[in-house]
Design a protein around this motif. Structure first.
Motif, PDB file in Angstrom:
ATOM      1  N   SER A   1       1.282  30.819  54.405  1.00 49.33           N
ATOM      2  CA  SER A   1       1.359  31.590  53.166  1.00 49.33           C
ATOM      3  C   SER A   1       2.089  32.893  53.447  1.00 49.33           C
ATOM      4  CB  SER A   1      -0.051  31.887  52.657  1.00 49.33           C
ATOM      5  OG  SER A   1      -0.054  32.982  51.769  1.00 49.33           O
ATOM      6  N   LEU A   2       3.048  33.214  52.605  1.00 51.87           N
ATOM      7  CA  LEU A   2       3.756  34.487  52.765  1.00 51.87           C
ATOM      8  C   LEU A   2       2.781  35.653  52.737  1.00 51.87           C
ATOM      9  CD1 LEU A   2       6.296  36.282  52.860  1.00 51.87           C
ATOM     10  CD2 LEU A   2       6.377  36.125  50.369  1.00 51.87           C
ATOM     11  N   PHE A   3       1.777  35.581  51.851  1.00 45.53           N
ATOM     12  CA  PHE A   3       0.903  36.728  51.664  1.00 45.53           C
ATOM     13  C   PHE A   3       0.034  36.979  52.894  1.00 45.53           C
ATOM     14  CE2 PHE A   3       1.982  34.990  47.505  1.00 45.53           C
ATOM     15  CZ  PHE A   3       2.704  36.081  47.021  1.00 45.53           C
ATOM     16  N   ALA A   4      -0.237  35.940  53.677  1.00 43.12           N
ATOM     17  CA  ALA A   4      -0.940  36.153  54.941  1.00 43.12           C
ATOM     18  C   ALA A   4      -0.049  36.916  55.915  1.00 43.12           C
ATOM     19  CB  ALA A   4      -1.369  34.813  55.540  1.00 43.12           C
ATOM     20  N   PHE A   5       1.242  36.586  55.931  1.00 47.06           N
ATOM     21  CA  PHE A   5       2.164  37.258  56.853  1.00 47.06           C
ATOM     22  C   PHE A   5       2.408  38.709  56.463  1.00 47.06           C
ATOM     23  CE2 PHE A   5       3.449  32.860  57.950  1.00 47.06           C
ATOM     24  CZ  PHE A   5       3.395  32.958  59.334  1.00 47.06           C
ATOM     25  N   ILE A   6       2.551  38.993  55.159  1.00 48.57           N
ATOM     26  CA  ILE A   6       2.914  40.350  54.750  1.00 48.57           C
ATOM     27  C   ILE A   6       1.697  41.235  54.490  1.00 48.57           C
ATOM     28  CG2 ILE A   6       5.100  39.541  53.795  1.00 48.57           C
ATOM     29  CD1 ILE A   6       3.950  39.906  50.995  1.00 48.57           C
ATOM     30  N   ALA A   7       0.496  40.725  54.752  1.00 48.81           N
ATOM     31  CA  ALA A   7      -0.705  41.541  54.587  1.00 48.81           C
ATOM     32  C   ALA A   7      -0.684  42.732  55.543  1.00 48.81           C
ATOM     33  CB  ALA A   7      -1.961  40.701  54.816  1.00 48.81           C
ATOM     34  N   ASP A   8       0.001  42.577  56.669  1.00 52.19           N
ATOM     35  CA  ASP A   8       0.147  43.658  57.645  1.00 52.19           C
ATOM     36  C   ASP A   8       1.465  44.384  57.360  1.00 52.19           C
ATOM     37  OD1 ASP A   8      -0.672  44.831  60.451  1.00 52.19           O
ATOM     38  OD2 ASP A   8       1.466  44.361  60.570  1.00 52.19           O
ATOM     39  N   ALA A   9       1.404  45.680  57.031  1.00 54.72           N
ATOM     40  CA  ALA A   9       2.592  46.426  56.618  1.00 54.72           C
ATOM     41  C   ALA A   9       3.646  46.469  57.712  1.00 54.72           C
ATOM     42  CB  ALA A   9       2.205  47.841  56.197  1.00 54.72           C
ATOM     43  N   ALA A  10       3.232  46.609  58.969  1.00 56.58           N
ATOM     44  CA  ALA A  10       4.203  46.675  60.063  1.00 56.58           C
ATOM     45  C   ALA A  10       4.944  45.352  60.200  1.00 56.58           C
ATOM     46  CB  ALA A  10       3.494  47.038  61.368  1.00 56.58           C
ATOM     47  N   ARG A  11       4.216  44.240  60.060  1.00 52.80           N
ATOM     48  CA  ARG A  11       4.868  42.934  60.156  1.00 52.80           C
ATOM     49  C   ARG A  11       5.811  42.719  58.970  1.00 52.80           C
ATOM     50  NH1 ARG A  11       0.666  39.606  61.516  1.00 52.80           N
ATOM     51  NH2 ARG A  11       0.031  39.476  59.346  1.00 52.80           N
ATOM     52  N   LEU A  12       5.392  43.156  57.774  1.00 52.91           N
ATOM     53  CA  LEU A  12       6.270  43.052  56.611  1.00 52.91           C
ATOM     54  C   LEU A  12       7.579  43.789  56.856  1.00 52.91           C
ATOM     55  CD1 LEU A  12       7.125  42.622  53.658  1.00 52.91           C
ATOM     56  CD2 LEU A  12       5.699  44.592  53.062  1.00 52.91           C
ATOM     57  N   ARG A  13       7.516  45.013  57.363  1.00 51.23           N
ATOM     58  CA  ARG A  13       8.744  45.786  57.596  1.00 51.23           C
ATOM     59  C   ARG A  13       9.625  45.117  58.647  1.00 51.23           C
ATOM     60  NH1 ARG A  13       5.925  50.382  55.639  1.00 51.23           N
ATOM     61  NH2 ARG A  13       5.471  49.625  53.540  1.00 51.23           N
ATOM     62  N   GLU A  14       9.003  44.508  59.638  1.00 51.11           N
ATOM     63  CA  GLU A  14       9.757  43.783  60.669  1.00 51.11           C
ATOM     64  C   GLU A  14      10.467  42.578  60.060  1.00 51.11           C
ATOM     65  OE1 GLU A  14       8.117  40.754  63.871  1.00 51.11           O
ATOM     66  OE2 GLU A  14       7.754  42.808  64.542  1.00 51.11           O
ATOM     67  N   MET A  15       9.759  41.840  59.221  1.00 49.34           N
ATOM     68  CA  MET A  15      10.347  40.678  58.554  1.00 49.34           C
ATOM     69  C   MET A  15      11.472  41.100  57.617  1.00 49.34           C
ATOM     70  SD  MET A  15       6.775  38.665  57.699  1.00 49.34           S
ATOM     71  CE  MET A  15       7.517  37.310  56.777  1.00 49.34           C
ATOM     72  N   ALA A  16      11.232  42.190  56.845  1.00 49.15           N
ATOM     73  CA  ALA A  16      12.242  42.663  55.901  1.00 49.15           C
ATOM     74  C   ALA A  16      13.478  43.150  56.635  1.00 49.15           C
ATOM     75  CB  ALA A  16      11.657  43.779  55.032  1.00 49.15           C
ATOM     76  N   ALA A  17      13.296  43.821  57.767  1.00 57.49           N
ATOM     77  CA  ALA A  17      14.447  44.319  58.528  1.00 57.49           C
ATOM     78  C   ALA A  17      15.327  43.166  58.995  1.00 57.49           C
ATOM     79  CB  ALA A  17      13.957  45.151  59.717  1.00 57.49           C
ATOM     80  N   ARG A  18      14.701  42.088  59.461  1.00 55.18           N
ATOM     81  CA  ARG A  18      15.481  40.920  59.888  1.00 55.18           C
ATOM     82  C   ARG A  18      16.219  40.300  58.711  1.00 55.18           C
ATOM     83  NH1 ARG A  18      11.891  37.348  63.070  1.00 55.18           N
ATOM     84  NH2 ARG A  18      12.917  38.016  65.000  1.00 55.18           N
ATOM     85  N   LEU A  19      15.556  40.225  57.560  1.00 61.81           N
ATOM     86  CA  LEU A  19      16.184  39.670  56.363  1.00 61.81           C
ATOM     87  C   LEU A  19      17.337  40.554  55.894  1.00 61.81           C
ATOM     88  CD1 LEU A  19      16.299  37.722  53.921  1.00 61.81           C
ATOM     89  CD2 LEU A  19      14.510  39.140  52.857  1.00 61.81           C
ATOM     90  N   PHE A  20      17.116  41.861  55.794  1.00 64.09           N
ATOM     91  CA  PHE A  20      18.163  42.763  55.329  1.00 64.09           C
ATOM     92  C   PHE A  20      19.384  42.711  56.249  1.00 64.09           C
ATOM     93  CE2 PHE A  20      14.772  45.716  53.275  1.00 64.09           C
ATOM     94  CZ  PHE A  20      14.679  44.853  52.197  1.00 64.09           C
ATOM     95  N   GLU A  21      19.134  42.625  57.547  1.00 67.80           N
ATOM     96  CA  GLU A  21      20.251  42.540  58.500  1.00 67.80           C
ATOM     97  C   GLU A  21      21.059  41.262  58.270  1.00 67.80           C
ATOM     98  OE1 GLU A  21      21.058  42.453  63.347  1.00 67.80           O
ATOM     99  OE2 GLU A  21      19.022  42.375  62.566  1.00 67.80           O
TER     100      GLU A  21
END
Length: 322
Positions: free
Chosen positions: A262-282
């Protein structure tokens, strides 16, 4: 007072009502966002129909992009005027909204609001599928169901950049063309062909390391037949209905792995969300992954947007403009 879509009882697209709602000041830990674009995803249908139960009335939608208008007490790292995008809690189908700031990511200037709204839920989903649910390696063979859909087109592009051999199932010749343009090495018309037999043929009997399945009931258990020994079945959606209960013994002959992330399990942690978003934005900013926004509709037409989505009449992403 802002305009928003409200659901007072679950059901078909007709329950989506466009109406005025009050918007209070942001509370502790919250940011208030004026939304420039709202993402549309099949998970919105699950909430609307009650497959994912939530108390009514509510405003659907889990994804959007816009600018920060105000922040509540305790919010750090965001200020009025910041460009942001998010995938998070319900409430996106609105002109403006309050949201827990932990779900926000700073949207780079080179990425438009429309792209930002279209990319967060689908793009972060692709990130956790390819890098966290089954880590795709160069030379892997993977099967992507609904390869011309919003997540599917991102998966095809990104997996190809990682060096995978990508097979995609699609519903029409036009969608097959889109999937191939996105990087699919082979496509299967699932309405005309036995997809598991075609996968065996395409791979010369070697089958796939992983199957990414957002379709659900209609593609199970055929998806298991597409996997080589020790392969991984990743079920991340229910476009045709949920996968029915099954005997775990089905996995035993090839020692298969099955996961329902579930995406929401992964993004529940703000630091992990920012890490995932940084990879996506790049990936998006570099051009390695292009986010296909194939339709833009007014927020007031949300019911028609849902009808098209459920009728599998869409390709790529649809965004609504409040």
């Amino acid at each position: 007072m802002v305009k928003a879509i409200r659901i007072h009882q679950t059901g078909g697209p007709e329950v989506l009502r466009y109406e005025d709602v009050d918007l209070p000041a942001p509370g502790p830990g919250e940011a208030q966002i004026r939304q420039h674009a709202v993402g549309v995803n099949f998970i919105d249908v699950y909430y609307r129909t009650g497959l994912y139960p939530t108390p009514t009335p509510f405003t659907p939608g889990n994804e959007g992009a816009g600018e920060v208008l105000a922040v509540g007490p305790g919010v750090e790292g965001f200020k009025p005027g910041d460009r942001v995008a998010y995938a998070g809690t319900l409430g996106a189908y609105a002109q403006a909204r309050n949201i827990d700031a932990k779900f926000l990511a700073h949207l780079p200037a080179e990425i438009s609001y429309e792209t930002g709204a279209a990319m967060m839920l689908k793009g972060l989903t692709a990130e956790y599928l390819l890098f966290r649910s089954y880590k795709v390696q160069s030379g892997d063979a993977i099967l992507v169901h609904a390869a011309a859909g919003g997540v599917g087109l991102i998966l095809c592009q990104w997996a190809k950049k990682l060096g995978a051999f990508v097979i995609g199932t699609v519903g029409s010749a036009d969608k097959a063309k889109l999937a191939r343009e996105a990087g699919a090495d082979a496509t299967i018309l699932y309405r005309d062909e036995d997809f598991s037999a075609r996968v065996r043929e395409i791979t010369g009997g070697q089958l796939c390391h992983a199957v990414y399945d957002g379709v659900g009931k209609d593609t199970f258990p055929g998806s298991l037949d597409c996997l080589r020994p020790f392969g991984t079945f990743v079920s991340f959606g229910n476009a045709s209905g949920p996968v029915p209960p099954f005997n775990l013994g089905l996995l035993s002959p090839k020692a298969l792995f099955v996961t329902r992330p579930s995406l929401f399990a992964f993004i529940a942690d703000a630091a992990r969300l920012r890490e995932m978003a940084a990879r996506l934005f790049e990936a998006v900013a570099s051009g390695a992954v292009k986010i296909p926004v194939h339709a833009t509709r007014p927020l007031a037409e949300a019911a028609e947007v849902h009808r098209a989505l459920e009728g599998r009449a869409t390709t790529g992403a649809t965004v609504m403009i409040p």
